[in-house]
Every structure is written in structure tokens, then in C-alpha cells.
Design a protein around this motif. Structure first.
Motif, PDB file in Angstrom:
ATOM      1  N   TYR A  60      23.038 -16.480 -26.313  1.00 18.02           N
ATOM      2  CA  TYR A  60      24.254 -15.786 -27.128  1.00 18.02           C
ATOM      3  C   TYR A  60      24.841 -14.802 -26.219  1.00 18.02           C
ATOM      4  O   TYR A  60      26.074 -14.786 -26.116  1.00 18.02           O
ATOM      5  N   TYR A  61      23.950 -13.864 -25.745  1.00 18.42           N
ATOM      6  CA  TYR A  61      24.456 -12.715 -24.841  1.00 18.42           C
ATOM      7  C   TYR A  61      25.116 -13.079 -23.710  1.00 18.42           C
ATOM      8  O   TYR A  61      26.080 -12.834 -23.140  1.00 18.42           O
ATOM      9  N   GLN A  62      24.685 -14.137 -23.050  1.00 17.71           N
ATOM     10  CA  GLN A  62      25.249 -14.972 -21.889  1.00 17.71           C
ATOM     11  C   GLN A  62      26.517 -15.341 -22.206  1.00 17.71           C
ATOM     12  O   GLN A  62      27.714 -15.065 -21.334  1.00 17.71           O
ATOM     13  N   VAL A  63      27.021 -16.129 -23.370  1.00 13.61           N
ATOM     14  CA  VAL A  63      28.212 -16.700 -23.769  1.00 13.61           C
ATOM     15  C   VAL A  63      28.969 -15.435 -24.047  1.00 13.61           C
ATOM     16  O   VAL A  63      30.066 -15.413 -23.780  1.00 13.61           O
ATOM     17  N   LEU A  64      28.540 -14.444 -24.788  1.00 12.20           N
ATOM     18  CA  LEU A  64      29.251 -12.984 -25.112  1.00 12.20           C
ATOM     19  C   LEU A  64      29.870 -12.487 -23.889  1.00 12.20           C
ATOM     20  O   LEU A  64      31.062 -12.119 -23.812  1.00 12.20           O
TER      21      LEU A  64
ATOM     22  N   LEU B  71      30.454  -0.665 -23.281  1.00 13.10           N
ATOM     23  CA  LEU B  71      28.884  -0.850 -23.357  1.00 13.10           C
ATOM     24  C   LEU B  71      28.224  -1.582 -22.699  1.00 13.10           C
ATOM     25  O   LEU B  71      27.252  -1.037 -22.008  1.00 13.10           O
ATOM     26  N   ARG B  72      28.776  -2.707 -21.970  1.00  9.67           N
ATOM     27  CA  ARG B  72      28.188  -3.372 -20.841  1.00  9.67           C
ATOM     28  C   ARG B  72      28.050  -2.528 -19.598  1.00  9.67           C
ATOM     29  O   ARG B  72      27.032  -2.510 -18.853  1.00  9.67           O
TER      30      ARG B  72
ATOM     31  N   ALA C 100      17.319  -9.009 -38.885  1.00 14.68           N
ATOM     32  CA  ALA C 100      17.554  -8.640 -37.413  1.00 14.68           C
ATOM     33  C   ALA C 100      18.908  -9.481 -36.925  1.00 14.68           C
ATOM     34  O   ALA C 100      19.069 -10.654 -37.300  1.00 14.68           O
ATOM     35  N   LYS C 101      19.606  -8.916 -35.902  1.00 15.59           N
ATOM     36  CA  LYS C 101      20.543  -9.431 -35.299  1.00 15.59           C
ATOM     37  C   LYS C 101      20.200 -10.872 -34.617  1.00 15.59           C
ATOM     38  O   LYS C 101      21.070 -11.739 -34.580  1.00 15.59           O
ATOM     39  N   GLU C 102      19.148 -10.844 -33.995  1.00 15.13           N
ATOM     40  CA  GLU C 102      18.822 -12.095 -33.412  1.00 15.13           C
ATOM     41  C   GLU C 102      18.685 -13.390 -34.308  1.00 15.13           C
ATOM     42  O   GLU C 102      18.786 -14.479 -33.905  1.00 15.13           O
ATOM     43  N   GLN C 103      18.148 -13.035 -35.550  1.00 21.65           N
ATOM     44  CA  GLN C 103      18.048 -14.065 -36.521  1.00 21.65           C
ATOM     45  C   GLN C 103      19.306 -14.695 -36.768  1.00 21.65           C
ATOM     46  O   GLN C 103      19.448 -15.712 -37.144  1.00 21.65           O
ATOM     47  N   ALA C 104      19.986 -13.823 -37.123  1.00 24.79           N
ATOM     48  CA  ALA C 104      21.413 -14.139 -37.596  1.00 24.79           C
ATOM     49  C   ALA C 104      22.256 -15.002 -36.700  1.00 24.79           C
ATOM     50  O   ALA C 104      22.752 -15.888 -36.963  1.00 24.79           O
ATOM     51  N   ILE C 105      22.056 -14.613 -35.304  1.00 25.72           N
ATOM     52  CA  ILE C 105      22.603 -15.297 -34.144  1.00 25.72           C
ATOM     53  C   ILE C 105      21.860 -16.731 -34.240  1.00 25.72           C
ATOM     54  O   ILE C 105      22.622 -17.954 -33.970  1.00 25.72           O
ATOM     55  N   LYS C 106      20.546 -16.994 -34.458  1.00 25.94           N
ATOM     56  CA  LYS C 106      19.982 -18.234 -34.348  1.00 25.94           C
ATOM     57  C   LYS C 106      20.507 -19.045 -35.552  1.00 25.94           C
ATOM     58  O   LYS C 106      20.821 -20.180 -35.279  1.00 25.94           O
ATOM     59  N   GLU C 107      20.626 -18.190 -36.647  1.00 18.48           N
ATOM     60  CA  GLU C 107      21.189 -19.262 -37.968  1.00 18.48           C
ATOM     61  C   GLU C 107      22.557 -19.510 -38.027  1.00 18.48           C
ATOM     62  O   GLU C 107      23.000 -20.545 -38.270  1.00 18.48           O
TER      63      GLU C 107
ATOM     64  N   ALA D 101      33.983 -12.469 -34.222  1.00 15.56           N
ATOM     65  CA  ALA D 101      33.996 -11.876 -35.571  1.00 15.56           C
ATOM     66  C   ALA D 101      32.557 -11.529 -35.971  1.00 15.56           C
ATOM     67  O   ALA D 101      32.558 -10.380 -36.512  1.00 15.56           O
ATOM     68  N   PHE D 102      31.797 -12.300 -35.331  1.00 16.77           N
ATOM     69  CA  PHE D 102      30.321 -11.938 -35.508  1.00 16.77           C
ATOM     70  C   PHE D 102      30.060 -10.328 -35.090  1.00 16.77           C
ATOM     71  O   PHE D 102      29.274  -9.483 -35.596  1.00 16.77           O
ATOM     72  N   GLU D 103      30.295 -10.053 -33.698  1.00 18.43           N
ATOM     73  CA  GLU D 103      30.149  -8.991 -32.983  1.00 18.43           C
ATOM     74  C   GLU D 103      30.940  -7.728 -33.872  1.00 18.43           C
ATOM     75  O   GLU D 103      30.318  -6.602 -33.608  1.00 18.43           O
ATOM     76  N   ARG D 104      31.971  -7.982 -34.270  1.00 23.38           N
ATOM     77  CA  ARG D 104      32.680  -7.157 -35.188  1.00 23.38           C
ATOM     78  C   ARG D 104      32.012  -6.514 -36.422  1.00 23.38           C
ATOM     79  O   ARG D 104      32.106  -5.333 -36.547  1.00 23.38           O
ATOM     80  N   GLN D 105      31.341  -7.498 -37.055  1.00 24.70           N
ATOM     81  CA  GLN D 105      30.280  -7.093 -38.256  1.00 24.70           C
ATOM     82  C   GLN D 105      29.196  -7.626 -38.414  1.00 24.70           C
ATOM     83  O   GLN D 105      28.653  -7.888 -39.532  1.00 24.70           O
ATOM     84  N   TRP D 106      28.449  -7.799 -37.270  1.00 20.37           N
ATOM     85  CA  TRP D 106      26.902  -8.026 -37.245  1.00 20.37           C
ATOM     86  C   TRP D 106      25.929  -7.545 -38.278  1.00 20.37           C
ATOM     87  O   TRP D 106      25.018  -7.828 -38.828  1.00 20.37           O
ATOM     88  N   TRP D 107      26.227  -6.197 -38.293  1.00 21.52           N
ATOM     89  CA  TRP D 107      25.393  -5.460 -39.252  1.00 21.52           C
ATOM     90  C   TRP D 107      25.369  -5.593 -40.498  1.00 21.52           C
ATOM     91  O   TRP D 107      24.781  -5.408 -41.329  1.00 21.52           O
ATOM     92  N   LYS D 108      26.358  -6.337 -41.056  1.00 19.86           N
ATOM     93  CA  LYS D 108      26.399  -6.962 -42.312  1.00 19.86           C
ATOM     94  C   LYS D 108      25.536  -7.763 -42.566  1.00 19.86           C
ATOM     95  O   LYS D 108      25.340  -8.154 -43.828  1.00 19.86           O
TER      96      LYS D 108
END
Length: 97
Positions: free
Chosen positions: A53-57, A80-81, A37-44, A26-33
Motif C-alpha cells: 500500500y505504501y509503495q503504491v501511495l 511528511l515523506r 489499526a490503519k494496517e488492518q483497514a488497508i488489508k480489508e 480518500a482513505f489517506e484523507r480520513q483513515w483515522w475514522k
């Protein structure tokens, strides 16, 4: 490994995505919202480093359960990968892509 341990690691044993996996998709679908920064949102949101996170993804998008849950997103992330992997390989070989 028992079912509880799989769930703690974000994986389910019954072929259904675990809660964390669904949240990551769900986060990957809408992370720009998310503000900032994306990295800060991942941490929070996930309390993990961007690297983890990217390893898990990357492991998640290789699963059949993720593909069944959100085929368009998973296929886009896989494309993309693969594109990034090709570009890295080409740079190492000195090929202009």
C-alpha cells in the motif's frame, strides 16, 4: 501497455486518476475514522499488505493527476515523506535533528 492493464494496476492512461487511486487518496484523507489499526483497514479495504500500500501511495503522490485531484493532501503527504527521509538520513550520519 494497454488501457485495461493500466487500469488493473491502478493507473489511467487519459490523465485521470483510476478508481483505486481515488480510493487510496480518500482513505489517506480520513483513515483515522476506521476502527482499529490503519494496517488492518488497508488489508480489508484494498486487499494488499501495508508495505505494498505504501509503495503504491508513494508512487501515486508523485503523479500530476494526484496533485490535481487533491493538492492539499498530496502536498502534505509529500512533506511528511521528505521529513521522514531527512530524519533517516540524519540518523545514518549521526546528526541530531
Amino acid at each position: 501497455m494497454d488501457a485495461q492493464r493500466h487500469e488493473e494496476q491502478g493507473r489511467s492512461t487519459d490523465g485521470v486518476l483510476a478508481t483505486r487511486d481515488r480510493e487510496i487518496l480518500a482513505f489517506e484523507r480520513q483513515w483515522w475514522k476506521y476502527a482499529g489499526a490503519k494496517e488492518q483497514a488497508i488489508k480489508e479495504l484494498f486487499d494488499m499488505s501495508a508495505t505494498r500500500y505504501y509503495q503504491v501511495l508513494n508512487a501515486l503522490i508523485d503523479t500530476q493527476e494526484a496533485l490535481e485531484a487533491d493538492p492539499m493532501l498530496v502536498k502534505r503527504l509529500r512533506r511528511l515523506r521528505a521529513s521522514r527521509q531527512r530524519a533517516r538520513s540524519a540518523r545514518r550520519l549521526g546528526i541530531n535533528v
